[in-house]
Design an enzyme around this catalytic site. Structure first.
Site, PDB file in Angstrom:
ATOM      1  CG  LEU A 130       6.289  -6.833  -2.764  1.00 61.66           C
ATOM      2  CD1 LEU A 130       5.340  -5.745  -2.281  1.00 61.66           C
ATOM      3  CD2 LEU A 130       7.584  -6.216  -3.277  1.00 61.66           C
ATOM      4  CG  ASP A 141       2.034 -16.463   3.422  1.00 66.76           C
ATOM      5  OD1 ASP A 141       2.481 -15.441   2.868  1.00 66.76           O
ATOM      6  OD2 ASP A 141       0.894 -16.913   3.200  1.00 66.76           O
ATOM      7  CG  ASP A 200      -4.068 -13.971  12.152  1.00 61.13           C
ATOM      8  OD1 ASP A 200      -3.421 -12.987  11.757  1.00 61.13           O
ATOM      9  OD2 ASP A 200      -5.315 -13.956  12.260  1.00 61.13           O
ATOM     10  CG  ASN A 214       5.387  -8.257   2.698  1.00 63.82           C
ATOM     11  OD1 ASN A 214       5.446  -7.318   1.910  1.00 63.82           O
ATOM     12  ND2 ASN A 214       4.913  -9.446   2.342  1.00 63.82           N
ATOM     13  CE1 TYR A 263      -2.474  -2.194   1.042  1.00 63.33           C
ATOM     14  CE2 TYR A 263      -2.529  -0.371  -0.514  1.00 63.33           C
ATOM     15  CZ  TYR A 263      -1.869  -1.443   0.049  1.00 63.33           C
ATOM     16  OH  TYR A 263      -0.604  -1.756  -0.370  1.00 63.33           O
ATOM     17  CE  LYS A 317       0.203  -1.678   3.143  1.00 65.84           C
ATOM     18  NZ  LYS A 317       1.162  -2.619   3.780  1.00 65.84           N
ATOM     19  CB  THR A 339       2.308  -8.781  -5.849  1.00 71.74           C
ATOM     20  OG1 THR A 339       1.291  -7.829  -5.498  1.00 71.74           O
ATOM     21  CG2 THR A 339       3.686  -8.166  -5.599  1.00 71.74           C
TER      22      THR A 339
END
Length: 295
Positions: free
Chosen positions: A19, A38, A73, A100, A171, A175, A205
């Site tokens: 994404l 990244d 990071d 993201n 997770y 979120k 993904t």
């Protein structure tokens, strides 16, 4: 370059693959200059490499755009600060922050280790908070110096965080926290000319491969909404949460007060239970939770 983001500078975290990569390419295609962040980790956060970010930068440049790589990071104060500094040093401004970055370590609740909890909450929730804090400090300083700010934060939540998800307690909790963080940012930063929204994407993904098969859309299907939220075309939109998958976009309505009872004083446990039962008959049933590995 022309496009709805022409003249803007955008930072995208976790932009080496999936994404994030799609968002970075789409922003560049609409005229934004992009900082591609990244850390280059594996699906579960292992290892690191500068190559994924550099490869996306090459793609953008090959298509006539402008981009630089950042391999820090963002779940550390130093990494988040250097991310914002990279945008300012390379392009002289910052207009859009797309958070993201993230990875998965799925376990059922009774089997979820403390380290796996901490690692996932750290990269998702702290990895949103720290870049937001650094970017917001810059925008606040700009506003206080009398310079007009028209900035946008686009955060990445998930259906798991909105509706729950079996096997993803760490997770889903992170979120869900991102949604609350987005709402706070929208309320606090409006005075400085900053808006904040969140997108819950569903796409094929490496985080979802082997779980949903071909049942999801492509990462690039989500990116047009992210680009629009980053552009000035959405200057009046803030504090909103969207789901996006394939050609479908949904505005999530979130927590709202439903049926209410007021006894005029303290209830007894039996009275409170009776009132709760009556209220539940007039309330909408919760949405079903996602299965393990939900996006």
């Amino acid at each position: 370059m022309t496009g709805i983001c022409a003249g803007q500078v955008a930072v995208v975290t976790g932009a080496g693959r999936g994404l994030g990569r799609a968002h970075a390419l789409a922003l560049a295609a609409e005229g934004a200059r992009v900082v591609v962040n990244d850390l280059g980790t594996g699906r579960a956060g292992e290892g690191s490499s500068t190559e994924p970010a550099r490869e996306v930068v090459r793609e953008i440049r090959d298509r006539g755009g402008e981009a630089v790589a950042h391999a820090g990071d963002v779940a550390t104060g130093e990494g988040a600060a250097s991310l914002v500094a990279t945008a300012l040093d390379a392009f002289g401004r910052l207009d859009v922050l797309v958070n993201n970055a993230g990875f998965l370590r799925d376990r059922m609740l009774v089997s979820l280790g403390e380290e796996d909890w901490d690692a996932v909450v750290r990269v998702h929730l702290k990895g949103h908070f720290l870049p937001m804090r650094c970017a917001a400090a810059h925008w606040r300083a700009e506003s206080k110096a009398g310079r007009a700010v028209r900035a946008s934060i686009v955060n990445t939540t998930s259906g798991a965080g909105l509706l729950g998800s079996v096997g993803q307690a760490n997770y889903a909790a992170a979120k869900a926290g991102i949604v609350a963080l987005t709402l706070v940012a929208a309320a606090e930063l409006a005075r400085y000319g900053v808006r904040a929204n969140a997108v819950a994407p569903a796409a094929r993904t490496r985080m979802t491969e082997g779980i949903f098969g071909d049942g999801l859309g492509e990462p690039g299907d989500v990116s047009p909404l992210v680009v629009w939220l980053g552009s000035q075309a959405s200057a009046d939109v803030t504090g909103r949460v969207f789901e996006a998958e394939g050609g479908r976009i949904t505005v999530m309505e979130g927590w709202r007060r439903g049926p209410t009872a007021d006894g005029g004083g303290r209830w007894t446990p039996t009275e409170a239970g009776g009132a709760a039962r009556r209220l539940l008959t007039g309330a909408r049933a919760p949405e079903p939770v996602y299965g393990a590995g939900a996006p």
